[in-house]
Design a protein around this motif. Structure first.
Motif, PDB file in Angstrom:
ATOM      1  N   GLN A  21       1.135  -1.783  -0.360  1.00 52.16           N
ATOM      2  CA  GLN A  21       0.005   0.057  -0.247  1.00 52.16           C
ATOM      3  C   GLN A  21       1.351   1.196   0.093  1.00 52.16           C
ATOM      4  OE1 GLN A  21      -3.300   0.454   0.140  1.00 52.16           O
ATOM      5  NE2 GLN A  21      -3.884  -1.940  -0.019  1.00 52.16           N
ATOM      6  N   SER A  48      -5.267   4.983   0.829  1.00 45.23           N
ATOM      7  CA  SER A  48      -6.494   3.843   0.197  1.00 45.23           C
ATOM      8  C   SER A  48      -7.337   4.761   1.414  1.00 45.23           C
ATOM      9  CB  SER A  48      -6.186   2.577  -0.287  1.00 45.23           C
ATOM     10  OG  SER A  48      -6.004   1.887   1.078  1.00 45.23           O
ATOM     11  N   ASP A  49      -7.152   4.447   2.664  1.00 45.48           N
ATOM     12  CA  ASP A  49      -8.361   4.439   3.374  1.00 45.48           C
ATOM     13  C   ASP A  49      -8.085   5.600   4.559  1.00 45.48           C
ATOM     14  OD1 ASP A  49      -6.795   2.984   5.140  1.00 45.48           O
ATOM     15  OD2 ASP A  49      -7.697   1.231   4.945  1.00 45.48           O
TER      16      ASP A  49
END
Length: 190
Positions: A21, A48-49
């Protein structure tokens, strides 16, 4: 991907962690004890989050630094939770989620030039100018007998941020503020 040792990682860098990631570095601090192994603690947010993680590495550990393109954008306006920016070269507009801007959002000013780090054409991180100029809208009056050199008092800026300013600064004064820590730097010269 470029390989860097942990001691060379700085705030704003984008790294690819062992889980594959991408993470943006929020804070990196090196600790060198008198005895033992020097370490670097890196606080980072998964792109991403938005989940924040803190990892400690030996200063000599190798980390993969992602290749990101830094592009100059101009801030236009806020739309709900998102912020709209325009590429100053191509006039293309980009929507940046509020979570990516984070606490820096209060310092955004119309037409402010910022740097967006782009990875595969998508914004992954934002860098604001290190200093902004804002006006003081509210502050406490000077207390009689207060020395001018060492004392600070609370003040509210036109963007709603509260900072500490020297005792001689009054409401209506334009000041320069550090966007990284929200500290008063100097009286504006304009």
């Amino acid at each position: 991907m470029a390989v860097e040792i942990a001691a060379d990682i700085r705030r704003g860098n984008i790294i690819e962690h062992t889980d594959g990631q991408l993470y943006v570095v929020l804070k990196a601090e090196s600790f060198r004890p008198g005895k033992g192994t020097p370490t670097t603690t890196i606080e980072m947010r998964r792109i991403s989050d938005g989940i924040k993680v803190v990892n400690t590495f030996k200063t000599s550990d190798k980390l993969e630094k992602a290749f990101v393109e830094e592009v100059e954008f101009s801030y236009l306006y806020q739309e709900g939770e998102n912020y709209i920016f325009m590429n100053t070269a191509s006039y293309e507009q980009v929507t940046v989620p509020g979570a990516m801007v984070g606490d820096s959002a209060v310092y955004l000013q119309e037409n402010m030039n910022v740097t967006l780090q782009m990875f595969n054409g998508e914004p992954v991180s934002i860098t604001l100018p290190q200093r902004i100029t804002a006006e003081i809208v509210e502050t406490e009056p000077v207390v009689k007998g207060q020395t001018a050199s060492g004392s600070y008092k609370p003040a509210k800026l036109d963007n709603g941020v509260r900072i500490m300013v020297p005792a001689h600064i009054d409401a209506g004064t334009r000041v320069v503020v550090n966007t990284e820590d929200g500290s008063y730097l100097e009286r504006a010269k304009d």
